[in-house]
Design a protein around this motif. Structure first.
Motif, PDB file in Angstrom:
ATOM      1  N   ASP A   1      34.768  86.893  -8.871  1.00  0.00           N
ATOM      2  CA  ASP A   1      35.814  87.040  -9.880  1.00  0.00           C
ATOM      3  C   ASP A   1      35.660  88.358 -10.638  1.00  0.00           C
ATOM      4  O   ASP A   1      36.660  89.004 -10.973  1.00  0.00           O
ATOM      5  CB  ASP A   1      35.789  85.871 -10.871  1.00  0.00           C
ATOM      6  N   ALA A   2      34.426  88.784 -10.896  1.00  0.00           N
ATOM      7  CA  ALA A   2      34.200  90.059 -11.577  1.00  0.00           C
ATOM      8  C   ALA A   2      34.712  91.225 -10.737  1.00  0.00           C
ATOM      9  O   ALA A   2      35.338  92.161 -11.257  1.00  0.00           O
ATOM     10  CB  ALA A   2      32.705  90.232 -11.867  1.00  0.00           C
ATOM     11  N   MET A   3      34.467  91.176  -9.425  1.00  0.00           N
ATOM     12  CA  MET A   3      34.898  92.259  -8.540  1.00  0.00           C
ATOM     13  C   MET A   3      36.414  92.333  -8.410  1.00  0.00           C
ATOM     14  O   MET A   3      36.988  93.417  -8.308  1.00  0.00           O
ATOM     15  CB  MET A   3      34.271  92.094  -7.150  1.00  0.00           C
ATOM     16  N   THR A   4      37.068  91.192  -8.421  1.00  0.00           N
ATOM     17  CA  THR A   4      38.512  91.164  -8.151  1.00  0.00           C
ATOM     18  C   THR A   4      39.373  91.180  -9.421  1.00  0.00           C
ATOM     19  O   THR A   4      40.592  91.237  -9.324  1.00  0.00           O
ATOM     20  CB  THR A   4      38.878  89.915  -7.318  1.00  0.00           C
ATOM     21  N   SER A   5      38.749  91.143 -10.582  1.00  0.00           N
ATOM     22  CA  SER A   5      39.497  91.150 -11.843  1.00  0.00           C
ATOM     23  C   SER A   5      39.709  92.576 -12.332  1.00  0.00           C
ATOM     24  O   SER A   5      38.827  93.422 -12.219  1.00  0.00           O
ATOM     25  CB  SER A   5      38.746  90.354 -12.923  1.00  0.00           C
ATOM     26  N   ASP A   6      40.878  92.819 -12.895  1.00  0.00           N
ATOM     27  CA  ASP A   6      41.164  94.125 -13.498  1.00  0.00           C
ATOM     28  C   ASP A   6      40.364  94.279 -14.774  1.00  0.00           C
ATOM     29  O   ASP A   6      40.265  93.346 -15.580  1.00  0.00           O
ATOM     30  CB  ASP A   6      42.654  94.253 -13.833  1.00  0.00           C
ATOM     31  N   ARG A   7      39.792  95.465 -14.961  1.00  0.00           N
ATOM     32  CA  ARG A   7      39.157  95.822 -16.236  1.00  0.00           C
ATOM     33  C   ARG A   7      39.929  96.977 -16.821  1.00  0.00           C
ATOM     34  O   ARG A   7      40.667  97.659 -16.118  1.00  0.00           O
ATOM     35  CB  ARG A   7      37.685  96.221 -16.023  1.00  0.00           C
ATOM     36  N   ILE A   8      39.725  97.234 -18.076  1.00  0.00           N
ATOM     37  CA  ILE A   8      40.502  98.284 -18.722  1.00  0.00           C
ATOM     38  C   ILE A   8      40.223  99.651 -18.119  1.00  0.00           C
ATOM     39  O   ILE A   8      41.045 100.545 -18.131  1.00  0.00           O
ATOM     40  CB  ILE A   8      40.231  98.290 -20.237  1.00  0.00           C
ATOM     41  N   TYR A   9      39.014  99.825 -17.549  1.00  0.00           N
ATOM     42  CA  TYR A   9      38.633 101.131 -17.000  1.00  0.00           C
ATOM     43  C   TYR A   9      38.729 101.192 -15.480  1.00  0.00           C
ATOM     44  O   TYR A   9      38.439 102.229 -14.888  1.00  0.00           O
ATOM     45  CB  TYR A   9      37.211 101.497 -17.451  1.00  0.00           C
ATOM     46  N   ARG A  10      39.130 100.090 -14.826  1.00  0.00           N
ATOM     47  CA  ARG A  10      39.304 100.130 -13.375  1.00  0.00           C
ATOM     48  C   ARG A  10      40.125  98.941 -12.909  1.00  0.00           C
ATOM     49  O   ARG A  10      40.177  97.905 -13.558  1.00  0.00           O
ATOM     50  CB  ARG A  10      37.942 100.125 -12.667  1.00  0.00           C
ATOM     51  N   LYS A  11      40.770  99.123 -11.762  1.00  0.00           N
ATOM     52  CA  LYS A  11      41.562  98.043 -11.169  1.00  0.00           C
ATOM     53  C   LYS A  11      40.642  97.141 -10.354  1.00  0.00           C
ATOM     54  O   LYS A  11      39.651  97.588  -9.797  1.00  0.00           O
ATOM     55  CB  LYS A  11      42.658  98.640 -10.281  1.00  0.00           C
ATOM     56  N   GLY A  12      40.988  95.862 -10.301  1.00  0.00           N
ATOM     57  CA  GLY A  12      40.191  94.922  -9.535  1.00  0.00           C
ATOM     58  C   GLY A  12      40.196  95.246  -8.048  1.00  0.00           C
ATOM     59  O   GLY A  12      41.157  95.787  -7.514  1.00  0.00           O
TER      60      GLY A  12
ATOM     61  N   SER B   1      38.675  89.801 -24.248  1.00  0.00           N
ATOM     62  CA  SER B   1      39.839  89.687 -23.363  1.00  0.00           C
ATOM     63  C   SER B   1      39.447  89.497 -21.905  1.00  0.00           C
ATOM     64  O   SER B   1      40.132  88.823 -21.155  1.00  0.00           O
ATOM     65  CB  SER B   1      40.719  90.931 -23.497  1.00  0.00           C
ATOM     66  N   TYR B   2      38.322  90.130 -21.473  1.00  0.00           N
ATOM     67  CA  TYR B   2      37.917  89.995 -20.076  1.00  0.00           C
ATOM     68  C   TYR B   2      37.561  88.550 -19.756  1.00  0.00           C
ATOM     69  O   TYR B   2      37.860  88.037 -18.676  1.00  0.00           O
ATOM     70  CB  TYR B   2      36.719  90.902 -19.773  1.00  0.00           C
ATOM     71  N   THR B   3      36.914  87.864 -20.696  1.00  0.00           N
ATOM     72  CA  THR B   3      36.488  86.484 -20.456  1.00  0.00           C
ATOM     73  C   THR B   3      37.672  85.537 -20.377  1.00  0.00           C
ATOM     74  O   THR B   3      37.571  84.456 -19.798  1.00  0.00           O
ATOM     75  CB  THR B   3      35.530  86.029 -21.593  1.00  0.00           C
ATOM     76  N   ARG B   4      38.825  85.968 -20.918  1.00  0.00           N
ATOM     77  CA  ARG B   4      40.003  85.120 -20.908  1.00  0.00           C
ATOM     78  C   ARG B   4      40.388  84.752 -19.475  1.00  0.00           C
ATOM     79  O   ARG B   4      40.744  85.599 -18.680  1.00  0.00           O
ATOM     80  CB  ARG B   4      41.170  85.851 -21.598  1.00  0.00           C
ATOM     81  N   GLY B   5      40.256  83.489 -19.145  1.00  0.00           N
ATOM     82  CA  GLY B   5      40.584  83.038 -17.795  1.00  0.00           C
ATOM     83  C   GLY B   5      39.422  83.147 -16.830  1.00  0.00           C
ATOM     84  O   GLY B   5      39.395  82.435 -15.819  1.00  0.00           O
ATOM     85  N   HIS B   6      38.459  84.029 -17.118  1.00  0.00           N
ATOM     86  CA  HIS B   6      37.327  84.233 -16.208  1.00  0.00           C
ATOM     87  C   HIS B   6      36.502  82.961 -16.063  1.00  0.00           C
ATOM     88  O   HIS B   6      36.159  82.558 -14.948  1.00  0.00           O
ATOM     89  CB  HIS B   6      36.457  85.380 -16.728  1.00  0.00           C
ATOM     90  N   SER B   7      36.181  82.326 -17.182  1.00  0.00           N
ATOM     91  CA  SER B   7      35.350  81.119 -17.129  1.00  0.00           C
ATOM     92  C   SER B   7      36.021  80.012 -16.324  1.00  0.00           C
ATOM     93  O   SER B   7      35.369  79.333 -15.521  1.00  0.00           O
ATOM     94  CB  SER B   7      35.050  80.626 -18.552  1.00  0.00           C
ATOM     95  N   GLU B   8      37.342  79.850 -16.519  1.00  0.00           N
ATOM     96  CA  GLU B   8      38.059  78.814 -15.768  1.00  0.00           C
ATOM     97  C   GLU B   8      38.098  79.136 -14.276  1.00  0.00           C
ATOM     98  O   GLU B   8      37.960  78.246 -13.436  1.00  0.00           O
ATOM     99  CB  GLU B   8      39.491  78.668 -16.292  1.00  0.00           C
ATOM    100  N   ARG B   9      38.281  80.422 -13.948  1.00  0.00           N
ATOM    101  CA  ARG B   9      38.324  80.799 -12.527  1.00  0.00           C
ATOM    102  C   ARG B   9      36.960  80.597 -11.863  1.00  0.00           C
ATOM    103  O   ARG B   9      36.875  80.088 -10.732  1.00  0.00           O
ATOM    104  CB  ARG B   9      38.787  82.253 -12.376  1.00  0.00           C
ATOM    105  N   VAL B  10      35.905  80.990 -12.560  1.00  0.00           N
ATOM    106  CA  VAL B  10      34.556  80.807 -12.013  1.00  0.00           C
ATOM    107  C   VAL B  10      34.259  79.317 -11.853  1.00  0.00           C
ATOM    108  O   VAL B  10      33.662  78.897 -10.846  1.00  0.00           O
ATOM    109  CB  VAL B  10      33.495  81.490 -12.908  1.00  0.00           C
ATOM    110  N   ALA B  11      34.681  78.506 -12.813  1.00  0.00           N
ATOM    111  CA  ALA B  11      34.486  77.058 -12.719  1.00  0.00           C
ATOM    112  C   ALA B  11      35.248  76.481 -11.528  1.00  0.00           C
ATOM    113  O   ALA B  11      34.728  75.641 -10.780  1.00  0.00           O
ATOM    114  CB  ALA B  11      34.930  76.391 -14.019  1.00  0.00           C
ATOM    115  N   PHE B  12      36.479  76.935 -11.338  1.00  0.00           N
ATOM    116  CA  PHE B  12      37.294  76.482 -10.204  1.00  0.00           C
ATOM    117  C   PHE B  12      36.614  76.840  -8.874  1.00  0.00           C
ATOM    118  O   PHE B  12      36.435  75.986  -8.002  1.00  0.00           O
ATOM    119  CB  PHE B  12      38.675  77.122 -10.271  1.00  0.00           C
ATOM    120  N   TYR B  13      36.237  78.112  -8.724  1.00  0.00           N
ATOM    121  CA  TYR B  13      35.589  78.547  -7.478  1.00  0.00           C
ATOM    122  C   TYR B  13      34.274  77.793  -7.247  1.00  0.00           C
ATOM    123  O   TYR B  13      33.983  77.352  -6.125  1.00  0.00           O
ATOM    124  CB  TYR B  13      35.298  80.044  -7.521  1.00  0.00           C
TER     125      TYR B  13
END
Length: 338
Positions: free
Chosen positions: A132-143, A10-22
């Motif tokens: 993107d890793a720092m600013t993305s919400d994870r299940i155990y912490r907010k972005g 679930s974390y990777t969902r959208g992550h790859s596209e955002r990293v590619a965009f940036y």
């Protein structure tokens, strides 16, 4: 391939596209030519594809990884490389994928490359990926807020990240927002995610949550400013009951207690914190006298003696205080009995 890993993680969902965009926007800002930009975009899109080879128990873990688990996660850039290296159209970008976790000071992985030893596309992806890793919400912490993430990157420019790349990335991170992709809006995955959480956080015997859920639940309640009270319930002399009447009898007592706590308090959550100990998050409005009265009835109905503690509000101010208090209760060092 990217879609496959997104459905699995679930974390990777959208992550790859955002990293590619940036990465693409940073490359443009650095004045790279169109061909270079497209290669960087494709490398960024595939940078995490190797995670398909990471065990589910680690990749999907809804919490912080142990040191050993992180060592396994660190294999994913090499797995990505091995997966893609023999695909002819992708040969020009496989090194960019393999080295996106390398750092300027040599502290990265897999090969500990330094400075310009790291291909420029990998240095670009490293910055985009970290932001993107720092600013993305994870299940155990907010972005992290993006302003704070930008400060973090600036503080590490020249040490962990290429200074030129960071300089080119700042205006992108400040003003550009990646478009929402279909993979980020895949509604059927929400039910799958719930089932995954249930798998990781559920106690198989009692159907209560397990102790791993405590951190997630506590942070979630604090983040939403949900008022709560915490009580602990221990079954005294459960071991003796097990020896006298059999382990199946003890198991039934545990299951019945969980069901009764559910019915009696309509709690926010019940956590089986250890073998004979439950941690119950209840409505803050429930008075201690009411808790005491209800617990007496439970004892009578179950035919066991329960040790009950209502945790002081000051001991629930943060997760460290709460876990310290729960340890004291387990070791009989917390005096306040309801």
């Amino acid at each position: 391939m990217v879609r496959g890993i997104e459905i699995r993680d679930s974390y990777t969902r959208g992550h790859s596209e955002r990293v590619a965009f940036y990465s693409k926007e940073i490359a443009k800002n650095m004045g790279l030519n169109e061909q270079q930009i497209e290669k960087i975009y494709m490398a960024a899109l595939l940078h995490d594809i190797g995670k398909i080879g990471i065990p589910d128990s680690i990749l999907l873990k809804p919490g912080k990884l142990t040191k050993k688990e992180f060592e396994i996660i660190k294999l994913h850039p090499v797995l990505s490389y091995e997966l893609l290296k023999d695909i002819k159209p992708l040969k020009p970008i496989v090194d960019s994928i393999k080295y996106h976790h390398e750092r300027i000071d040599g502290s990265g992985y897999p090969d500990g490359l330094k400075g310009k030893e790291i291909p420029l596309p990998a240095r670009i992806i490293a910055v985009a990926d970290s932001f993107d890793a720092m600013t993305s919400d994870r299940i155990y912490r907010k972005g992290m807020p993006k302003e704070k993430a930008i400060k973090e990157l600036i503080s590490l420019a020249g040490e962990k990240y290429d200074s030129d790349v960071v300089h080119a990335a700042i205006p992108i991170f400040k003003s550009e927002t990646p478009p929402i992709t279909k993979s980020q809006d895949f509604k059927s995955l929400s039910e799958l995610e719930k089932r995954r959480l249930d798998y990781f956080f559920r106690d198989s015997l009692t159907d209560a949550f397990n102790r791993n859920y405590l951190f997630f639940l506590f942070n979630n309640l604090k983040e939403k400013n949900t008022p709560f009270k915490v009580i602990t319930v221990d079954i005294l002399k459960l071991r003796e009951l097990n020896l006298e009447k059999g382990w199946d009898y003890g198991d039934e007592i545990l299951k019945k207690l969980k069901e009764m706590l559910e019915r009696t308090f309509n709690p926010i959550a019940i956590i089986r914190y250890s073998g004979d100990n439950f941690v119950v998050f209840i409505d803050k409005k429930i008075k201690n006298t009411e808790i005491q009265e209800k617990m007496r009835k439970l004892e009578e109905e179950l035919g066991v003696i329960l040790s009950i503690h209502t945790i002081n509000e000051k001991d629930t101010e943060n997760i460290e205080l709460l876990t310290k208090t729960l340890t004291k209760i387990e070791t009989k060092g917390y005096p306040d009995r309801t």
